[in-house]
Design an enzyme around this catalytic site. Sequence first.
Site, PDB file in Angstrom:
ATOM      1  CG  HIS A  55       3.849   1.560  -7.926  1.00 20.72           C
ATOM      2  ND1 HIS A  55       3.425   2.623  -7.144  1.00 20.72           N
ATOM      3  CD2 HIS A  55       3.481   0.436  -7.264  1.00 20.72           C
ATOM      4  CE1 HIS A  55       2.835   2.147  -6.065  1.00 20.72           C
ATOM      5  NE2 HIS A  55       2.854   0.834  -6.111  1.00 20.72           N
ATOM      6  CG  HIS A 110      -2.938   1.132  -6.209  1.00 19.58           C
ATOM      7  ND1 HIS A 110      -2.013   1.992  -5.657  1.00 19.58           N
ATOM      8  CD2 HIS A 110      -2.394  -0.113  -6.105  1.00 19.58           C
ATOM      9  CE1 HIS A 110      -0.953   1.303  -5.233  1.00 19.58           C
ATOM     10  NE2 HIS A 110      -1.164   0.022  -5.505  1.00 19.58           N
ATOM     11  CG  PHE A 158       3.829  -4.976  -0.953  1.00 16.68           C
ATOM     12  CD1 PHE A 158       2.908  -5.383  -1.897  1.00 16.68           C
ATOM     13  CD2 PHE A 158       5.185  -4.973  -1.309  1.00 16.68           C
ATOM     14  CE1 PHE A 158       3.313  -5.784  -3.160  1.00 16.68           C
ATOM     15  CE2 PHE A 158       5.585  -5.366  -2.574  1.00 16.68           C
ATOM     16  CZ  PHE A 158       4.656  -5.770  -3.496  1.00 16.68           C
ATOM     17  CD  GLU A 174      -7.675   0.620  -8.355  1.00 21.77           C
ATOM     18  OE1 GLU A 174      -6.731   0.164  -9.064  1.00 21.77           O
ATOM     19  OE2 GLU A 174      -7.729   1.809  -7.985  1.00 21.77           O
ATOM     20  CB  CYS A 186       2.361   1.079  -2.705  1.00 23.73           C
ATOM     21  SG  CYS A 186       3.822   0.077  -2.991  1.00 23.73           S
ATOM     22  CE  LYS A 205       0.708   3.530  -8.561  1.00 24.80           C
ATOM     23  NZ  LYS A 205      -0.688   3.899  -8.221  1.00 24.80           N
TER      24      LYS A 205
END
Lengths: 82, 420
Positions: free
Chosen positions: B347, B310, B408, B321, B170, B342
């Site tokens: 996403h 994010h 990931f 975050e 991502c 998002k």
Amino acid sequence: MAYTQDEIVKGLAEIVNEIAGIPVEEVKIDKSFTDDLDVDSLSMVEVVVAAEERFDVKIPDEDVKNLKTVGDATDYILKHQG
Amino acid sequence: MNPTNRTVVVTGIGATTPLGGDSASTWEGLLAGRSGVKPLEGERFAELPVRIAAPAAVDPESVLPRPLARKLDRSAQLALIAAREAWADAGYTAKAGEDSSIAPERLGTVIASGIGGVHTLLDQYDVLKEKGARRVSPHTVPMLMPNSPSANVGLEVNAQAGVHTPVSACASGAEAIGYAVEMIRTGRADVVVAGGTEAAIHPLPVAAFASMMAMSKNNDEPEKASRPYDKARDGFVLGEGAGVVILESAEHAARRGARVYCEVLGQGLSADSHHIAQPEPTGRGIATALQNLLDNTDLKPSEVVHVNAHATSTPQGDTAEIKALRKVLGDDLDHVAVSATKSMTGHLLGGAGGVETVVTVLALKHRLAPPTINIDELDEDIDADIVRDEPRPLPEGTIAALNNSFGFGGHNVVLALRTI
């Protein structure tokens, strides 16, 4: 049943139209798949597989390289159709 | 001038997203606080635990001519549409080499995807099982390879300086933009088409992400499912689309009289080395990326007024975050408007960094931070000023924004943009 030359050209024109977007009326026997009809070597494999299904014919890989023009393919199908 | 100090600017933007088929409609959707999340219809999704997603608002096959579309995976179709918009937006009217605006050898592309041509792979496997090997498309490999979007955009614009595809789940789209900045900064290219794309709304990836417990299961209220920072968030919603920017050396942009949106100061990178898919809960790796950004650019923390976070709507990730932002920016975070777009787009995985860079460019241009929707009750662990429900004006003067993307594998990418 056997397909006539006209039927084969018409069928190939529809296949080329579907794969390369070339108008059906521009697909004529003197046209080269690569040079005139925007069919590259990968798309030619698609044309061959579609033609095999449509005309009940087997076109072995080693024969594909000889099919430069719509006329070549038409003659091959006329001769080999089942 | 030392080529390693070349200033990099954004001269064009393009996007096709769950909110609209171009960057303008996407921006309008964001400002309106509109959700792009919908139920997944059809029998093949019926038995899945997750039956919601945010598909591209405009079907790419309705935009591209069929002979072209059938040779491109959906991820490459979306990338090409976004790249065409960006290329035209930057004022380019022809392929490189066809006019004098850019030489092919000075033009690159860096477009990434997290997953690659998964529709092609799985659809062609179906063909193999149902119809046999002879019927498997000869385009399968060029369609499914993850570098296909970058390569096809490269063909479209005649890019010969280099065509690249960093892959970091991502974070891929953001990493692509960072890589493109370095290509220009180090003198390898003058112009780079950069961004991210993803098209993974297929039962297998949906089932796989659902098995990881990573996705929201709020099937009954799709528009409320993506809810970053809300106390009841339960995972991300899979989105689809692409975002692309035209990056250019400032000299090259000035020479051709291009309109300049903003500067890209650079990137901060790090890796968590914590777990293959779990976020590191304290935000250690993210903080390292942020600190690297500050150390390697002339960005001052006091200039940062906006963060496109994010924030995917997962319980752990959103909190980590914010902890990292607080740790590195300290009290300067108090004057930062944090947005989680998002909440509206879902996403987009490898597309996220691309789309969110486009959105951040527009936020600086319009001096407006887009809202975060669906926060009914703000998680008390979120120690930051979240822009909720309505867009918020950003200050006058020179301002900077960050765009965060994490993936990931533990990949952390922070991009910094600043008004000129």
